[in-house]
Structure formats: C-alpha cells, structure tokens
Design a protein around this motif. Structure first.
Motif, mmCIF file in Angstrom:
data_model
loop_
_atom_site.group_PDB
_atom_site.id
_atom_site.type_symbol
_atom_site.label_atom_id
_atom_site.label_comp_id
_atom_site.label_asym_id
_atom_site.label_seq_id
_atom_site.Cartn_x
_atom_site.Cartn_y
_atom_site.Cartn_z
ATOM 1 N N ASP A 85 -6.529 10.854 -15.055
ATOM 2 C CA ASP A 85 -7.934 10.630 -14.737
ATOM 3 C C ASP A 85 -8.015 9.910 -13.387
ATOM 4 O O ASP A 85 -7.009 9.576 -12.784
ATOM 5 N N GLY A 86 -9.185 9.677 -12.914
ATOM 6 C CA GLY A 86 -9.343 8.986 -11.646
ATOM 7 C C GLY A 86 -9.465 9.937 -10.472
ATOM 8 O O GLY A 86 -9.754 11.129 -10.612
ATOM 9 N N LYS A 87 -9.210 9.410 -9.281
ATOM 10 C CA LYS A 87 -9.456 10.146 -8.037
ATOM 11 C C LYS A 87 -8.276 10.993 -7.577
ATOM 12 O O LYS A 87 -8.425 11.844 -6.698
ATOM 13 N N TYR A 88 -7.090 10.774 -8.147
ATOM 14 C CA TYR A 88 -5.884 11.380 -7.594
ATOM 15 C C TYR A 88 -5.259 12.348 -8.596
ATOM 16 O O TYR A 88 -4.318 12.011 -9.322
ATOM 17 N N LEU A 89 -5.797 13.556 -8.650
ATOM 18 C CA LEU A 89 -5.299 14.580 -9.557
ATOM 19 C C LEU A 89 -4.505 15.606 -8.768
ATOM 20 O O LEU A 89 -4.938 16.084 -7.712
ATOM 21 N N PHE A 90 -3.318 15.953 -9.297
ATOM 22 C CA PHE A 90 -2.423 16.918 -8.649
ATOM 23 C C PHE A 90 -1.981 17.963 -9.663
ATOM 24 O O PHE A 90 -1.951 17.695 -10.868
ATOM 25 N N ASP A 91 -1.604 19.136 -9.164
ATOM 26 C CA ASP A 91 -0.930 20.095 -10.032
ATOM 27 C C ASP A 91 0.241 19.403 -10.722
ATOM 28 O O ASP A 91 0.987 18.642 -10.097
ATOM 29 N N LYS A 92 0.390 19.670 -12.013
ATOM 30 C CA LYS A 92 1.496 19.152 -12.829
ATOM 31 C C LYS A 92 1.417 17.647 -13.094
ATOM 32 O O LYS A 92 2.089 17.144 -13.982
ATOM 33 N N ASN A 93 0.624 16.924 -12.285
ATOM 34 C CA ASN A 93 0.531 15.464 -12.418
ATOM 35 C C ASN A 93 1.913 14.814 -12.349
ATOM 36 O O ASN A 93 2.214 13.851 -13.055
ATOM 37 N N ASN A 94 2.763 15.355 -11.476
ATOM 38 C CA ASN A 94 4.123 14.808 -11.391
ATOM 39 C C ASN A 94 4.381 14.070 -10.080
ATOM 40 O O ASN A 94 5.509 14.016 -9.581
ATOM 41 N N VAL A 95 3.332 13.485 -9.521
ATOM 42 C CA VAL A 95 3.474 12.629 -8.342
ATOM 43 C C VAL A 95 3.742 11.202 -8.807
ATOM 44 O O VAL A 95 3.212 10.759 -9.829
ATOM 45 N N GLN A 96 4.573 10.485 -8.080
ATOM 46 C CA GLN A 96 4.866 9.084 -8.393
ATOM 47 C C GLN A 96 4.379 8.175 -7.281
ATOM 48 O O GLN A 96 4.419 8.541 -6.099
ATOM 49 N N ALA A 97 3.953 6.973 -7.647
ATOM 50 C CA ALA A 97 3.667 5.899 -6.702
ATOM 51 C C ALA A 97 4.298 4.639 -7.270
ATOM 52 O O ALA A 97 3.905 4.177 -8.344
ATOM 53 N N VAL A 98 5.285 4.103 -6.576
ATOM 54 C CA VAL A 98 6.043 2.951 -7.078
ATOM 55 C C VAL A 98 6.133 1.899 -5.979
ATOM 56 O O VAL A 98 6.463 2.202 -4.834
ATOM 57 N N GLU A 99 5.801 0.651 -6.336
ATOM 58 C CA GLU A 99 5.925 -0.458 -5.396
ATOM 59 C C GLU A 99 7.321 -1.070 -5.519
ATOM 60 O O GLU A 99 7.774 -1.389 -6.615
ATOM 61 N N PHE A 100 7.985 -1.222 -4.381
ATOM 62 C CA PHE A 100 9.309 -1.839 -4.346
ATOM 63 C C PHE A 100 9.249 -3.143 -3.563
ATOM 64 O O PHE A 100 8.596 -3.228 -2.520
ATOM 65 N N ARG A 101 9.919 -4.153 -4.102
ATOM 66 C CA ARG A 101 10.076 -5.435 -3.416
ATOM 67 C C ARG A 101 11.562 -5.715 -3.237
ATOM 68 O O ARG A 101 12.354 -5.455 -4.149
ATOM 69 N N VAL A 102 11.908 -6.264 -2.095
ATOM 70 C CA VAL A 102 13.305 -6.559 -1.809
ATOM 71 C C VAL A 102 13.759 -7.727 -2.669
ATOM 72 O O VAL A 102 13.112 -8.785 -2.691
ATOM 73 N N SER A 103 14.853 -7.545 -3.410
ATOM 74 C CA SER A 103 15.379 -8.617 -4.262
ATOM 75 C C SER A 103 15.722 -9.839 -3.412
ATOM 76 O O SER A 103 16.410 -9.735 -2.400
ATOM 77 N N GLY A 104 15.205 -10.983 -3.819
ATOM 78 C CA GLY A 104 15.466 -12.214 -3.080
ATOM 79 C C GLY A 104 14.511 -12.443 -1.933
ATOM 80 O O GLY A 104 14.535 -13.502 -1.305
ATOM 81 N N ALA A 105 13.682 -11.465 -1.632
ATOM 82 C CA ALA A 105 12.680 -11.602 -0.562
ATOM 83 C C ALA A 105 11.454 -10.805 -0.981
ATOM 84 O O ALA A 105 11.068 -9.835 -0.345
ATOM 85 N N GLU A 106 10.829 -11.232 -2.090
ATOM 86 C CA GLU A 106 9.794 -10.432 -2.737
ATOM 87 C C GLU A 106 8.557 -10.212 -1.882
ATOM 88 O O GLU A 106 7.735 -9.342 -2.186
#
Length: 321
Positions: free
Chosen positions: A150-171
């Motif tokens: 649901d929401g504004k970001y619909l894609f075929d298959k719904n197999n898109v990822q969005a992941v936030e990464f933080r550097v370990s020890g320097a968040e």
C-alpha cells in the motif's frame, strides 16, 4: 606529550575514515540453482567466492530462488527456513546477515487504482546480504509501504527493497540502499516503475545519502535522462552520457561476449564515490573478455559462465560517507 596526543588524534581520525569506506556489490543471480538441484553446492560456493574476493560489505542480489510456504494472506508467502540466503550467510562466515523481499513480494497479479501489477514467483526475489561487523541494517519496508503493498510506492512484483545502513561504531554515518529489478519485457510497466523509483529516491535523499542498485533492464543513457544525480561513476568513459558498461552475457562469438548495460548504480549527491562502478574482476570497458576468473575457477565462454554462475556479471561500487 602534546605531540603524542596529536598523533593519537590523527590515528583515530584515519581509523574512523577507513571504517566509513563501504564496498557495495550488485549481482543478478539469474535464479540459476534451487536448493537440491544438481550443481547447487558448487554454484553457491562460487557466488560466495565472488563476494569474498570483491571484499564486498553490502551485496544487493536479484533473482534469488527462495523456497516459500503459504501464509494466511494469499497475497503473500513466507520464506522457508534454511533457504539459499541462509546457505550464503553461513559460507560467508560470522557476522553475515540478510534481508529479503520474500515475505512481502506479491504472489498473485494485482490491480490498484486502475494499474495492474505482475506477481513475483519464487525465483524472482530480491535480497541484501551484509557484513554486520561493518554495517548495521534497518529494513524500511514497513515505513515505505512495501509490507502491505500500500502507499505511494507500488512496483511490479513488489520486490523492491529499501534498507538503511549505519556504519558499525560510527552510527551517524549512514546511507539508504535501494535494490531493484525492473520489468524486462513490458516497456510500459518498466517506465512506470522507474517513475515510481524516482519518487522514492527523491523522498529518501532529503534526509540521507541514497544508493540504488540492481538490474534496471535499462541502458545508462536512458537513466541519465531521468531525475537521478549520479549514474555509475565519474571515470573517463562515463563522461559520455551515452556509454554504459555491458554486464549481460551474449552467446554470440568466441570467449565471453557481453550484450547490454542493464546493471547500474545510482547515487545521490551526499554519496562520495571512491571508485566508480566496475565489473568485478574486470578492468576496462571491453565488451568481450578472453576469460573470467573467480577463485580457483576460470570460465572461457559465455555459455560456461552462464551455466555455472549467472547470465550477468556482478558490479561493484566503492563509497565513503
């Protein structure tokens, strides 16, 4: 004493700077081997050898074959335990973790607001592997509406990822990685999904460095006309906006022939590119290779490489935050 303190401060500074350098890889696996299939173990070992030799910290995978089981909601299925990603994580060693689209990719065709969206089969999952000793991850699937489709970001298959990464020890050092596999044989859906990707990118880059990677099924020259900041890098051959590094295998001719530039990295202005996009273990921009070596294995033809690894070459981008 002051001199000693100054040296310690400098050493600490350089250590922190080094910790903020990240190597990303994007690799379409072409759903080549399911667990239990003939040659699966060797294929999985070769995939992990690619990741290890490239010294990747974050790996964005497309077309990952994951065994699934039913859930109470027929729109979604759930990844079975001890799947291919678990095998990869074990082979890569201590600290390697993953997140995937397996639990929220849509498993039947859908129509929303007059738009149709194609279902995702078990071979078309996206996933991110990451070394938790280097980065910490937070999946944004719920936040952007992927988990319930649901929401504004619909894609075929719904197999898109969005992941936030933080550097370990320097968040405080962080970035968002978006993993996409755009439609191949439906130009209308591909154009629509890329427009949706632009909107997601614009929203996320307001508060974080953003990197998009994957199989766009789109040449670089087209991506350069869209609302993205950097595409692939700043090496001399990228100064030509019509140029793209070819990454998909062709069966024509001798050796390893490459046909299309469909795999890319896109990045926002907050990303500092240390080394532009390149094909893992390949120097230069040639569209034909004499061989391709991974670990102890050397492939001499496109057919051999496609059968044993994938019909795409992995790509790598090095950044600092």
């Amino acid at each position: 004493m002051k001199k000693f303190v100054s040296i310690c401060v400098l050493l600490c500074f350089f250590a922190c700077a080094a910790a903020a350098e990240i190597t990303l890889m994007s690799f379409n696996l072409a759903h080549l081997k399911r667990q239990g299939a003939e040659g699966y173990d060797e294929w999985a070992k070769t995939v992990c050898a690619v990741i290890k030799e490239a010294k990747a910290d974050v790996v964005l995978l497309q077309e990952v074959p994951i065994e699934l089981e039913k859930t109470a909601n027929p729109l979604f299925k759930r990844a079975k335990k001890n799947n291919v990603l678990d095998d990869f994580a074990k082979m890569l060693g201590s600290g390697w973790l993953y997140c995937s689209t397996a639990n929220y990719a849509i498993r039947k065709n859908m129509e929303v607001g007059g738009e149709s969206y194609v279902y995702c089969d078990m071979n078309q999952n996206n996933a991110m592997l990451y070394d938790s000793k280097k980065v910490l991850a937070r999946d944004l699937a719920e936040q952007v509406g992927f988990e319930k489709f649901d929401g504004k970001y619909l894609f075929d298959k719904n197999n898109v990822q969005a992941v936030e990464f933080r550097v370990s020890g320097a968040e405080s050092e962080k970035f968002v990685a978006i993993n996409i596999h755009a439609p191949f044989n439906n130009l209308e859906h591909r154009s629509r999904d890329l427009a949706t990707l632009e909107k997601l990118y614009a929203s996320l880059k307001m508060r974080s460095a953003v990197i998009i990677a994957g199989d766009f099924n789109t040449p670089r020259k087209e991506l350069k006309t869209r609302n993205f900041d950097g595409v692939d890098g700043e090496d001399s051959f990228f100064s030509d906006r019509n140029f793209g590094l070819k990454t998909t295998l062709s069966s024509k001719g001798e050796g390893i022939a490459l046909a299309n530039d469909y795999d890319h990295f896109i990045y926002s202005k907050k990303v500092n590119v240390v080394k532009s996009m390149r094909r893992a273990f390949v120097q230069g921009k040639e569209a034909r290779l004499d061989s391709y070596t991974v670990g102890e294995r050397t492939f001499l033809t496109s057919a051999e490489l496609k059968k044993s690894l994938s019909d795409h070459l992995p790509i790598v981008l090095e950044i600092s935050l």
